[in-house]
Design a protein around this motif. Structure first.
Motif, PDB file in Angstrom:
ATOM      1  N   GLU A 191      10.734   2.943  -8.163  1.00 34.80           N
ATOM      2  CA  GLU A 191      10.820   1.526  -8.174  1.00 34.80           C
ATOM      3  C   GLU A 191      10.702   0.764  -6.689  1.00 34.80           C
ATOM      4  O   GLU A 191      10.225  -0.180  -6.466  1.00 34.80           O
ATOM      5  CB  GLU A 191      11.964   1.212  -9.045  1.00 34.80           C
ATOM      6  CG  GLU A 191      12.065  -0.508  -9.106  1.00 34.80           C
ATOM      7  CD  GLU A 191      13.297  -0.814  -9.995  1.00 34.80           C
ATOM      8  OE1 GLU A 191      13.675  -2.124  -9.984  1.00 34.80           O
ATOM      9  OE2 GLU A 191      13.935  -0.151 -10.647  1.00 34.80           O
ATOM     10  N   ARG A 192      11.551   1.604  -5.595  1.00 35.85           N
ATOM     11  CA  ARG A 192      11.824   1.051  -4.472  1.00 35.85           C
ATOM     12  C   ARG A 192      10.661   1.756  -3.499  1.00 35.85           C
ATOM     13  O   ARG A 192      10.766   1.414  -2.315  1.00 35.85           O
ATOM     14  CB  ARG A 192      12.893   1.285  -4.001  1.00 35.85           C
ATOM     15  CG  ARG A 192      14.034   0.463  -5.011  1.00 35.85           C
ATOM     16  CD  ARG A 192      15.532   0.443  -4.571  1.00 35.85           C
ATOM     17  NE  ARG A 192      15.890  -0.494  -3.529  1.00 35.85           N
ATOM     18  CZ  ARG A 192      16.978  -0.163  -2.871  1.00 35.85           C
ATOM     19  NH1 ARG A 192      17.936   0.550  -3.262  1.00 35.85           N
ATOM     20  NH2 ARG A 192      17.300  -1.034  -1.865  1.00 35.85           N
ATOM     21  N   GLY A 193       9.930   2.675  -4.323  1.00 39.37           N
ATOM     22  CA  GLY A 193       9.144   3.257  -3.124  1.00 39.37           C
ATOM     23  C   GLY A 193       9.666   4.244  -2.386  1.00 39.37           C
ATOM     24  O   GLY A 193       9.386   4.303  -0.865  1.00 39.37           O
TER      25      GLY A 193
ATOM     26  N   HIS B 178       1.034  -1.044  -0.163  1.00 46.40           N
ATOM     27  CA  HIS B 178       0.000   0.115  -0.083  1.00 46.40           C
ATOM     28  C   HIS B 178       0.956   1.052   0.038  1.00 46.40           C
ATOM     29  O   HIS B 178       0.654   2.179  -0.714  1.00 46.40           O
ATOM     30  CB  HIS B 178      -0.854  -0.137   1.142  1.00 46.40           C
ATOM     31  CG  HIS B 178      -1.688   1.211   1.296  1.00 46.40           C
ATOM     32  ND1 HIS B 178      -1.827   1.879   2.369  1.00 46.40           N
ATOM     33  CD2 HIS B 178      -2.645   1.846   0.580  1.00 46.40           C
ATOM     34  CE1 HIS B 178      -2.630   2.979   2.484  1.00 46.40           C
ATOM     35  NE2 HIS B 178      -3.072   2.907   1.357  1.00 46.40           N
ATOM     36  N   ARG B 179       1.947   1.153   0.804  1.00 43.84           N
ATOM     37  CA  ARG B 179       2.809   2.305   0.770  1.00 43.84           C
ATOM     38  C   ARG B 179       3.597   2.590  -0.563  1.00 43.84           C
ATOM     39  O   ARG B 179       3.516   3.637  -0.803  1.00 43.84           O
ATOM     40  CB  ARG B 179       3.934   1.927   1.907  1.00 43.84           C
ATOM     41  CG  ARG B 179       5.002   3.127   1.840  1.00 43.84           C
ATOM     42  CD  ARG B 179       6.004   2.903   2.968  1.00 43.84           C
ATOM     43  NE  ARG B 179       6.663   1.421   2.802  1.00 43.84           N
ATOM     44  CZ  ARG B 179       7.776   1.436   2.072  1.00 43.84           C
ATOM     45  NH1 ARG B 179       8.432   2.491   1.579  1.00 43.84           N
ATOM     46  NH2 ARG B 179       8.660   0.354   1.754  1.00 43.84           N
ATOM     47  N   ARG B 180       3.850   1.718  -1.215  1.00 42.76           N
ATOM     48  CA  ARG B 180       4.550   1.824  -2.777  1.00 42.76           C
ATOM     49  C   ARG B 180       3.476   2.474  -3.458  1.00 42.76           C
ATOM     50  O   ARG B 180       3.940   3.496  -4.403  1.00 42.76           O
ATOM     51  CB  ARG B 180       4.982   0.602  -3.230  1.00 42.76           C
ATOM     52  CG  ARG B 180       5.831   0.867  -4.526  1.00 42.76           C
ATOM     53  CD  ARG B 180       6.615  -0.379  -4.897  1.00 42.76           C
ATOM     54  NE  ARG B 180       7.584  -0.683  -3.823  1.00 42.76           N
ATOM     55  CZ  ARG B 180       8.389  -1.677  -4.106  1.00 42.76           C
ATOM     56  NH1 ARG B 180       8.202  -2.457  -4.975  1.00 42.76           N
ATOM     57  NH2 ARG B 180       9.408  -1.961  -3.235  1.00 42.76           N
ATOM     58  N   ALA B 181       2.243   2.084  -3.447  1.00 42.45           N
ATOM     59  CA  ALA B 181       1.130   2.899  -4.382  1.00 42.45           C
ATOM     60  C   ALA B 181       0.985   4.276  -4.028  1.00 42.45           C
ATOM     61  O   ALA B 181       0.799   5.140  -4.714  1.00 42.45           O
ATOM     62  CB  ALA B 181      -0.222   1.940  -4.116  1.00 42.45           C
TER      63      ALA B 181
ATOM     64  N   LEU C  62      10.364  -5.270   3.349  1.00 42.53           N
ATOM     65  CA  LEU C  62       9.735  -6.760   2.979  1.00 42.53           C
ATOM     66  C   LEU C  62      10.698  -7.766   3.644  1.00 42.53           C
ATOM     67  O   LEU C  62       9.948  -8.863   4.009  1.00 42.53           O
ATOM     68  CB  LEU C  62       9.822  -7.032   1.427  1.00 42.53           C
ATOM     69  CG  LEU C  62       9.402  -8.190   0.955  1.00 42.53           C
ATOM     70  CD1 LEU C  62       7.776  -8.462   1.711  1.00 42.53           C
ATOM     71  CD2 LEU C  62       9.589  -8.485  -0.628  1.00 42.53           C
ATOM     72  N   GLU C  63      11.804  -7.438   3.851  1.00 43.44           N
ATOM     73  CA  GLU C  63      12.760  -8.511   4.667  1.00 43.44           C
ATOM     74  C   GLU C  63      12.480  -8.610   6.080  1.00 43.44           C
ATOM     75  O   GLU C  63      12.979  -9.596   6.774  1.00 43.44           O
ATOM     76  CB  GLU C  63      14.113  -7.939   4.371  1.00 43.44           C
ATOM     77  CG  GLU C  63      14.669  -7.812   2.976  1.00 43.44           C
ATOM     78  CD  GLU C  63      16.183  -7.410   2.994  1.00 43.44           C
ATOM     79  OE1 GLU C  63      16.498  -6.826   3.790  1.00 43.44           O
ATOM     80  OE2 GLU C  63      16.364  -7.341   1.722  1.00 43.44           O
TER      81      GLU C  63
END
Length: 333
Positions: free
Chosen positions: A256-258, A182-185, A319-320
């Motif tokens: 790309e990495r937000g 959601h954050r990246r969007a 994500l990690e």
């Protein structure tokens, strides 16, 4: 005479001959095949399907759809012809087990791979939350949003029933992993309205040893410790407190990495002003940002420039931090 010959032929055509003839013209079906079949009997918990085999094949209700259904009639109609996936080989009665659900899963994975390749933003309702994040459905597949990729001040449990814009982080059919952000969007949407060299007002939402996280219009940017001041700083806590309102300049946008990288160091009229007198930095922020943009322009044109941007050290990818991601095809109670 003719009747006697016919009778002789009838007597000579045994059950074994009939079975051999059936075998000769019978199709050989194997698990994994996709075949056409016609519904000829609906039952309370399944349906009988004619696929041209010796015995009618059977599809249980749980294999009729990628979504949960209560009755076969929600999916199938009598005399309907459609594709079926052969799920299991013949049982002791010679009956094959079929599935529509498997076909839908295969097509769903194909679709989400395409959406990921297009870097598409999708929207989906949150239908459940757990300790690690939130659960959604994308093309019928269960997707997982790690808590670190949910950009909202609401408690996670209050997100159930809310529609969120999402970007794909991981699409792995083999491991049944569908992970979204959601954050990246939100960052991407915000990035479309932001520019490197722009001064923005934000609020300090978190402080870590490596920097401060600044909320700028609903998305988070990182003010790395190396970009706070030209003077050495032992910890961001010596300059900021949570909920402080600050002026920062955008120095990098990584769609790309937000990630949004911020700086107050580049806004200092004199080295160390951010430590000694932050208000001076805020008062002259636009003026210093204009100089920064001019330096950037000169760099792009190949002219020598006084400004060199340091490369911020890597910050752990959110994500990690996720220990366990639910399977995309796993049912939720």
């Amino acid at each position: 005479m003719t009747n006697q010959n016919t009778l002789a032929m009838d007597v000579g055509f045994t059950h074994e001959d009939f079975a051999a003839l059936l075998d000769k013209y019978d199709y050989h079906f194997s698990p994994g095949d996709v075949v056409a079949g016609t519904v000829f009997s609906l039952e309370p918990r399944g349906a009988l399907i004619d696929i041209g085999a010796k015995t009618a094949a059977y599809i249980p209700i749980q294999e009729m759809s990628i979504n949960r259904i209560d009755a076969p009639e929600e999916v199938l109609q009598s005399n309907e012809t459609r594709e079926f996936f052969i799920l299991a080989d013949e049982n002791e009665d010679g009956q094959l087990t079929l599935s529509i659900r498997r076909i839908e899963y295969m097509r769903a994975w194909e679709r989400v791979r395409q959406l990921q390749a297009e870097d598409a933003t999708v929207r989906s309702l949150v239908f459940a939350t757990n300790r690690g994040g939130a659960l959604v459905r994308i093309e019928g597949l269960r997707g997982f949003i790690p808590g670190s990729h949910i950009s909202t001040r609401k408690p996670k449990e209050d997100l159930v029933g809310e529609e969120l814009p999402l970007k794909f982080l991981e699409v792995d059919e083999e491991r049944n992993r569908l992970v979204l952000s959601h954050r990246r969007a939100l960052v991407e949407r915000k990035m479309n309205r932001l520019e490197v060299g722009e001064v923005v007002i934000g609020t300090v939402r978190g402080i870590k040893p490596y920097g401060a996280f600044i909320d700028i219009g609903g998305v988070s940017g990182l003010l790395h410790i190396s970009e706070i001041s030209h003077d050495h700083i032992d910890t961001p806590h010596s300059v900021f407190n949570v909920n402080d309102e600050v002026k920062v300049m955008i120095i990098d946008l990584d769609a790309e990495r937000g990630r949004i990288s911020l700086s107050t160091k580049q806004l200092e009229p004199e080295p160390g002003d951010m430590v000694k007198n932050p208000q001076v930095v805020y008062d002259k922020a636009e003026e210093m940002a204009a100089k920064y943009r001019e330096n950037m322009k000169q760099q792009q044109q190949g002219a020598p420039a006084a400004l060199e941007l340091p490369v911020a050290e890597e910050v752990p990818v959110a994500l990690e931090e996720v220990e366990e991601i639910p399977d995309a095809t796993e049912e939720v109670e």
